[in-house]
Design an enzyme around this catalytic site. Sequence first.
Site, short mmCIF file in Angstrom:
data_model
loop_
_atom_site.label_atom_id
_atom_site.label_comp_id
_atom_site.label_asym_id
_atom_site.label_seq_id
_atom_site.Cartn_x
_atom_site.Cartn_y
_atom_site.Cartn_z
N ASP A 7 0.60 -0.95 -0.03
CA ASP A 7 0.05 -0.37 0.16
C ASP A 7 0.48 1.19 0.19
O ASP A 7 1.09 1.53 1.05
CB ASP A 7 -1.02 -0.12 1.82
CG ASP A 7 -2.11 1.07 1.14
OD1 ASP A 7 -2.21 1.54 0.26
OD2 ASP A 7 -2.31 1.50 2.50
N GLU A 67 -1.07 -1.47 -4.98
CA GLU A 67 -2.47 -0.78 -5.16
C GLU A 67 -2.22 0.05 -5.97
O GLU A 67 -1.35 1.18 -5.91
CB GLU A 67 -3.14 0.01 -3.89
CG GLU A 67 -4.13 0.04 -4.23
CD GLU A 67 -5.35 1.03 -2.82
OE1 GLU A 67 -4.98 2.09 -2.75
OE2 GLU A 67 -4.58 0.12 -1.35
N ASP A 139 -2.23 1.04 7.50
CA ASP A 139 -1.18 0.63 5.79
C ASP A 139 -0.93 -0.75 6.08
O ASP A 139 -1.35 -1.67 4.23
CB ASP A 139 -0.29 1.32 6.17
CG ASP A 139 -0.90 3.03 6.22
OD1 ASP A 139 -1.18 3.60 4.78
OD2 ASP A 139 -0.74 3.48 7.29
#
Length: 182
Positions: A7, A67, A139
């Site tokens: 992420d 992502e 996260d």
Amino acid sequence: MRILGIDPGLRITGYGVVDIVESQQIYVASGVIRSNSDASLPDRLHTLFTGLCELAELYKPQVAVVEKVFVNVNPQSTLLLGQARGAVLTALTHSGIAVTEYTALQIKQAIVGHGKANKEQVQEMVKRLLKLPAHPSADAADALAAALTHAQSSKLLGALAAKDLPTSIFKTRTRKGRTSWK
């Protein structure tokens, strides 16, 4: 198969490592890489790059999932995030890891069941899916969710390949934040 989920963020980059053994999803590790917000941009990007190279060396994943990030309200934040993603992608490819990308909408859809899920819902589903004793940080949960999304996609494509169906007809398309089958 070992999957490293990422992420990306300039201040905090979440990571999660998951092993897929037959049909089981096994938690390996998760955490965050933090850059010093007082440091220069090149130093912060270097922190991300070296941190991810170290993770790649330590866990030796076969694939990494990052992502995808869309433009947000603040153009300056979008540019900084884009540079962080560049450092992440460079570190992963430098380490010889295949990289796959999914949008936040695709990840939330796969893990929670709807693309507008909030962070707490993602944390709860990751905790349940990996049978964790507590919620991972937001996260780290997003990174683990990315890894789990790829595990699910890989399982589906593997099942299709076993049936000798042409997987090319099952590609997804994302437009205006919505994912659909082509």
